[in-house]
Enzyme design. Structure first.
Site, PDB file in Angstrom:
ATOM      1  N   GLU A 102     -13.358  28.786 -12.145  1.00  0.00           N
ATOM      2  CA  GLU A 102     -14.194  29.787 -11.474  1.00  0.00           C
ATOM      3  C   GLU A 102     -13.528  31.165 -11.410  1.00  0.00           C
ATOM      4  O   GLU A 102     -13.183  31.662 -10.329  1.00  0.00           O
ATOM      5  CB  GLU A 102     -14.591  29.288 -10.085  1.00  0.00           C
ATOM      6  CG  GLU A 102     -15.376  27.975 -10.170  1.00  0.00           C
ATOM      7  CD  GLU A 102     -15.962  27.513  -8.851  1.00  0.00           C
ATOM      8  OE1 GLU A 102     -15.580  28.051  -7.792  1.00  0.00           O
ATOM      9  OE2 GLU A 102     -16.802  26.594  -8.873  1.00  0.00           O
ATOM     10  N   GLU A 138     -17.823  20.556 -13.647  1.00  0.00           N
ATOM     11  CA  GLU A 138     -17.773  20.348 -12.187  1.00  0.00           C
ATOM     12  C   GLU A 138     -19.144  20.498 -11.550  1.00  0.00           C
ATOM     13  O   GLU A 138     -19.897  21.425 -11.861  1.00  0.00           O
ATOM     14  CB  GLU A 138     -16.825  21.355 -11.519  1.00  0.00           C
ATOM     15  CG  GLU A 138     -16.662  21.094 -10.017  1.00  0.00           C
ATOM     16  CD  GLU A 138     -15.837  22.163  -9.312  1.00  0.00           C
ATOM     17  OE1 GLU A 138     -14.798  22.567  -9.878  1.00  0.00           O
ATOM     18  OE2 GLU A 138     -16.225  22.598  -8.227  1.00  0.00           O
TER      19      GLU A 138
END
Length: 446
Positions: A199, A297
């Site tokens: 991220e 994820e």
């Protein structure tokens, strides 16, 4: 054409979990308004498999159980016959939020030569469990993702709260990847791939590090790619982005349009937190056909919600949309959490397919476990996604042809009513029933 037909169903109102049912049979004509069409001759990407993340939190929870229960969980995920047949596993390099505390493999300030690098903390739980997992899955593919470099390498002097990698430590950080991969190899654990940064656009209160698209491109091009080659690790695959799909196309294009960076990039990794955006995946694959798309994820945020049927449905919807948009692999987030949805050192509690009560030693299999299994047990590595469509928007469909020529068709019904349908496969017509709030996997063999 098909001599063997089997149907497995998980349904909310029936209380069933991957139970074989007589819900599909051959028919002479199309008589239902809902028509599923499968075209086995129109095949697309090759599937590498399904899996989940072995975080420190997941490891703590597994190891809190009795020995036979630990094996039950590992077998339940990775055994191809008596479990879900997982083939992929994601681990963190240095700590993430689902750790007991913040740490790195080298916390010694200014250790540019990485003389103090070690994976002693990993050996105690994560590596211990990976070795046991490999007893069920010898060809396990392990993906490594960093949430943050050591604090001393960062502009904010903190592994948490964002910050960036300092210019003077970019080569050191690339070598850190190599040290980690080689240290695991010494423990007889092969690393299959790495992502550049988990991220990279999210400044979080937990471990995080920010990269612009250009910074990620240049790190891959000038440091990570060349350093893996220098260290004899060019076989380790590099995936970029590792974040949500809303701007995945723009991020990927910035990197993949640079020929010198793109030559090191095997794939683009993504999460589900920013919404569906399946069109973004298609745009990447259509413009850059050689790149591989992998879901790395996804979890339900906000702690454990026992009995929530939406949990499994969210997974199934995502998998169907992703694989119908050229995705080749799918990795859930934490495989096992406690009844709070942790442990998590910043209280960022989430849900998971398996929940354990660490005090009473009870294991709870949530519907997400079975919903994922409707794909992972029947769509094997090496399968190819084939063209499928449905005239009824209430049903979502994914179909794949395995290497043994069996055809697996997954039908998701999130609606409160049963839906009857016809399924057309070349010159064959079938009649089927999709129970309310259910997922079905139909397996057809010659």
């Amino acid at each position: 054409m098909f001599k063997k037909i089997a149907c497995y169903i998980t349904a909310k109102d029936q209380g069933t979990a991957m139970q074989q049912a007589d819900n599909i049979k051959e028919s002479e004509k199309i008589e239902k308004e809902s028509v599923i069409t499968i075209e086995p001759s129109s095949s697309f990407q090759e599937v590498i498999g399904f899996g989940g993340a072995l975080t420190e939190a997941a490891a703590v929870n597994i190891l809190s159980l009795l020995p036979q229960q630990q094996e039950e969980v590992l077998r339940g995920y990775f055994d191809p016959e008596n479990g879900l047949g997982y083939k992929l596993c994601r681990i963190h390099m240095n700590s993430c939020d689902f750790c007991i505390s913040t740490y790195s493999c080298d916390d010694v300030e200014g250790d540019v030569e990485l003389k103090h690098f070690n994976i002693e903390r990993d050996k105690k739980m994560i590596i211990l469990l990976l070795k046991r997992i490999k007893e069920y899955c010898e060809d396990l593919k392990i993906l490594v993702s960093p949430w943050s470099p050591p604090a001393w390498m960062k502009t904010n002097g903190d592994m948490c709260h964002g910050g960036k990698l300092k210019e003077e430590y970019k080569k050191t950080w690339a070598r850190f990847f190599c040290k980690f991969i080689k240290a695991y190899k010494e423990e007889e654990i092969d690393i299959w791939a790495v992502t550049v940064q988990n991220e990279p656009m999210a400044t979080q209160v937990w471990e995080s590090c920010i990269y612009t698209a250009e910074e990620e491109r240049d790190f891959v091009k000038n440091y990570l790619g060349p350093t893996l080659e220098e260290e004899g690790l060019s076989h380790v695959k590099i995936l970029v982005w590792d974040h949500n799909k809303d701007i995945i196309y723009e991020r990927a294009k910035t990197i993949l349009s640079d020929r010198e960076a793109a030559k090191y990039v095997w794939g683009v990794a993504f999460h589900w937190y920013g919404g569906d955006h399946f069109d973004q995946l298609k745009k990447i694959k259509e413009e850059f056909p050689d790149v591989n798309l992998v879901f790395t994820e996804g979890c339900q945020e906000g702690g454990v919600k026992p009995g929530s049927w939406e949990l499994g449905e969210r997974y199934a919807h995502e998998i169907i949309g992703d694989f119908n948009s050229y995705t080749i692999g799918f990795m859930d987030w934490n495989m096992v959490l406690d009844t709070m949805g942790g442990p998590n050192h910043v209280g960022n509690f989430c849900d998971a397919p398996i929940i354990v009560d660490t005090k009473s030693k009870l294991i709870y299999y949530q519907n997400a476990y079975y919903y994922i299994g409707h794909f992972s047990k029947f769509i094997k590595p090496g399968a190819r996604v084939v063209r499928s469509s449905c005239s009824d928007a209430r049903l979502e469909v994914l179909a794949a042809k395995n290497q043994d020529d069996t055809l697996a068709v997954v039908v998701l019904n999130k609606n409160p009513e049963e839906i009857e349908f016809n399924m057309v496969i070349e010159d064959k017509i079938f009649y089927g029933k999709s129970p309310a709030r259910s997922i079905s996997t139909i397996v057809l063999g010659k």
